[in-house]
Design a protein around this motif. Structure first.
Motif, PDB file in Angstrom:
ATOM      1  N   SER A  11       0.884  -1.312  -0.050  1.00  0.00           N
ATOM      2  CA  SER A  11      -0.094  -0.087   0.055  1.00  0.00           C
ATOM      3  C   SER A  11       0.981   1.288  -0.119  1.00  0.00           C
ATOM      4  O   SER A  11       0.256   2.226   0.277  1.00  0.00           O
ATOM      5  N   SER A  12       2.310   1.157  -0.263  1.00  0.00           N
ATOM      6  CA  SER A  12       3.099   2.328  -0.062  1.00  0.00           C
ATOM      7  C   SER A  12       2.827   3.115  -1.437  1.00  0.00           C
ATOM      8  O   SER A  12       2.750   2.664  -2.664  1.00  0.00           O
ATOM      9  N   PRO A  13       2.676   4.560  -1.285  1.00  0.00           N
ATOM     10  CA  PRO A  13       2.674   5.559  -2.539  1.00  0.00           C
ATOM     11  C   PRO A  13       3.633   5.190  -3.336  1.00  0.00           C
ATOM     12  O   PRO A  13       3.769   5.444  -4.494  1.00  0.00           O
ATOM     13  N   LEU A  38      -1.625   6.658   4.079  1.00  0.00           N
ATOM     14  CA  LEU A  38      -0.335   5.770   3.537  1.00  0.00           C
ATOM     15  C   LEU A  38       0.932   6.313   3.666  1.00  0.00           C
ATOM     16  O   LEU A  38       1.740   5.721   3.343  1.00  0.00           O
ATOM     17  N   THR A  39       1.205   7.678   4.283  1.00  0.00           N
ATOM     18  CA  THR A  39       2.290   8.035   4.518  1.00  0.00           C
ATOM     19  C   THR A  39       2.831   7.603   6.009  1.00  0.00           C
ATOM     20  O   THR A  39       2.178   6.955   6.823  1.00  0.00           O
ATOM     21  N   GLU A  40       4.102   7.994   6.333  1.00  0.00           N
ATOM     22  CA  GLU A  40       4.604   7.523   7.438  1.00  0.00           C
ATOM     23  C   GLU A  40       4.524   8.603   8.602  1.00  0.00           C
ATOM     24  O   GLU A  40       5.238   8.605   9.613  1.00  0.00           O
ATOM     25  N   VAL A  79      -3.966  -6.586   6.831  1.00  0.00           N
ATOM     26  CA  VAL A  79      -4.496  -5.188   6.911  1.00  0.00           C
ATOM     27  C   VAL A  79      -4.282  -4.512   8.131  1.00  0.00           C
ATOM     28  O   VAL A  79      -4.319  -5.420   9.381  1.00  0.00           O
ATOM     29  N   CYS A  80      -3.363  -3.433   8.332  1.00  0.00           N
ATOM     30  CA  CYS A  80      -3.073  -2.945   9.671  1.00  0.00           C
ATOM     31  C   CYS A  80      -3.701  -1.406   9.587  1.00  0.00           C
ATOM     32  O   CYS A  80      -3.605  -0.732   8.358  1.00  0.00           O
ATOM     33  N   VAL A  81      -4.187  -1.167  10.593  1.00  0.00           N
ATOM     34  CA  VAL A  81      -5.068   0.232  10.838  1.00  0.00           C
ATOM     35  C   VAL A  81      -4.856   0.742  12.279  1.00  0.00           C
ATOM     36  O   VAL A  81      -4.545   0.152  13.164  1.00  0.00           O
ATOM     37  N   GLN A  82      -4.704   2.002  12.232  1.00  0.00           N
ATOM     38  CA  GLN A  82      -4.300   2.852  13.405  1.00  0.00           C
ATOM     39  C   GLN A  82      -5.323   3.765  13.216  1.00  0.00           C
ATOM     40  O   GLN A  82      -5.343   4.778  12.675  1.00  0.00           O
ATOM     41  N   PHE A  83      -6.333   3.735  14.376  1.00  0.00           N
ATOM     42  CA  PHE A  83      -7.596   4.660  14.632  1.00  0.00           C
ATOM     43  C   PHE A  83      -6.968   5.802  15.437  1.00  0.00           C
ATOM     44  O   PHE A  83      -6.272   5.449  16.186  1.00  0.00           O
ATOM     45  N   GLN A  84      -8.055   6.759  15.268  1.00  0.00           N
ATOM     46  CA  GLN A  84      -7.898   7.863  16.453  1.00  0.00           C
ATOM     47  C   GLN A  84      -8.738   7.223  17.535  1.00  0.00           C
ATOM     48  O   GLN A  84     -10.047   6.976  17.238  1.00  0.00           O
ATOM     49  N   ALA A  85      -8.430   7.072  18.755  1.00  0.00           N
ATOM     50  CA  ALA A  85      -9.084   6.372  19.745  1.00  0.00           C
ATOM     51  C   ALA A  85     -10.409   7.347  20.009  1.00  0.00           C
ATOM     52  O   ALA A  85     -10.264   8.565  19.965  1.00  0.00           O
ATOM     53  N   GLY A  86     -11.555   6.671  20.075  1.00  0.00           N
ATOM     54  CA  GLY A  86     -12.859   7.435  20.156  1.00  0.00           C
ATOM     55  C   GLY A  86     -13.375   7.766  18.775  1.00  0.00           C
ATOM     56  O   GLY A  86     -14.696   8.139  18.624  1.00  0.00           O
ATOM     57  N   PHE A  87     -12.812   7.499  17.614  1.00  0.00           N
ATOM     58  CA  PHE A  87     -13.153   7.588  16.201  1.00  0.00           C
ATOM     59  C   PHE A  87     -12.984   6.438  15.343  1.00  0.00           C
ATOM     60  O   PHE A  87     -12.812   6.624  14.298  1.00  0.00           O
ATOM     61  N   SER A  88     -13.187   5.273  16.218  1.00  0.00           N
ATOM     62  CA  SER A  88     -13.030   4.187  15.316  1.00  0.00           C
ATOM     63  C   SER A  88     -14.198   3.381  15.004  1.00  0.00           C
ATOM     64  O   SER A  88     -15.308   3.967  15.106  1.00  0.00           O
ATOM     65  N   GLN A 153      -3.166   5.608  10.099  1.00  0.00           N
ATOM     66  CA  GLN A 153      -2.379   4.719   9.109  1.00  0.00           C
ATOM     67  C   GLN A 153      -3.214   3.424   8.482  1.00  0.00           C
ATOM     68  O   GLN A 153      -3.856   2.869   9.373  1.00  0.00           O
ATOM     69  N   LEU A 154      -2.966   3.356   7.445  1.00  0.00           N
ATOM     70  CA  LEU A 154      -3.608   2.031   6.677  1.00  0.00           C
ATOM     71  C   LEU A 154      -2.587   1.267   5.917  1.00  0.00           C
ATOM     72  O   LEU A 154      -1.970   2.014   5.140  1.00  0.00           O
ATOM     73  N   GLN A 155      -2.203   0.075   6.451  1.00  0.00           N
ATOM     74  CA  GLN A 155      -1.190  -0.509   5.615  1.00  0.00           C
ATOM     75  C   GLN A 155      -1.878  -1.969   5.110  1.00  0.00           C
ATOM     76  O   GLN A 155      -2.610  -2.490   5.981  1.00  0.00           O
ATOM     77  N   VAL A 156      -1.454  -2.255   3.727  1.00  0.00           N
ATOM     78  CA  VAL A 156      -1.844  -3.451   3.244  1.00  0.00           C
ATOM     79  C   VAL A 156      -0.521  -4.396   3.041  1.00  0.00           C
ATOM     80  O   VAL A 156       0.385  -3.750   2.501  1.00  0.00           O
TER      81      VAL A 156
END
Length: 165
Positions: A11-13, A38-40, A79-88, A153-156
């Protein structure tokens, strides 16, 4: 979080992947667009538009997808995902766009369950199908009252092959 021995970050640009989403907060793609996932850069994110803000309207479906470059198909493994806590969103369905052009199909037979935390979370996929895009779809079960989702973050992860002749 991250990869196993045979996986690459598909999933890298830098590999030509792009992200699209069902909505963008205030239509401000620079600040809240899906490509930010998709960015770091840990200070950027995708922020979806909510359901209208009155708390009484039905929450719309939200989705974010990663499209792989033309001429490449991907066998996704995680698939890896990093949510904002409270907004998942607590559950979602993972779909893929079949590399053979057969349309969107569901990868996960049951809904993926995410924790409402601000940590990168990994979901391993059980797929033997190559795809040209992958999408996370949320129908309801939002942590936020107004149906907003915020992803940093969203990683595939998976393997890549050329489909060019």
């Amino acid at each position: 979080m991250g990869s196993t021995a045979d996986e690459i970050l598909v999933s890298s640009p830098q590999r030509g992947a792009i992200a699209r989403a069902s909505s963008i907060l205030k239509r401000n793609a620079k600040l809240h667009g899906p490509m930010n996932t998709l960015t770091e850069n840990s200070s950027t994110c995708w922020n979806s538009e909510g359901s209208g803000g009155d708390g009484g309207t039905e929450i719309q479906q939200q989705w974010i997808q990663v499209e792989f470059p033309a001429g490449k198909s991907v066998l996704p493994s995680a698939v890896c995902v990093q949510f904002q806590a409270g907004f998942s969103a607590e559950t979602c369905t993972v779909e893929y766009l079949n590399a053979l052009g057969k349309g969107w199909e569901t990868i996960s037979k049951e809904e993926v369950e995410w924790e409402d935390v601000h940590q990168l979370q990994r979901y391993d996929l059980d797929s033997s199908q190559n795809c040209s895009a992958i999408r996370l779809v949320w129908d309801d079960d939002f942590a936020d009252l107004y149906g907003r989702v915020i992803i940093y973050q969203l990683q595939v992860w998976g393997s890549e092959e050329s489909t060019d002749a």
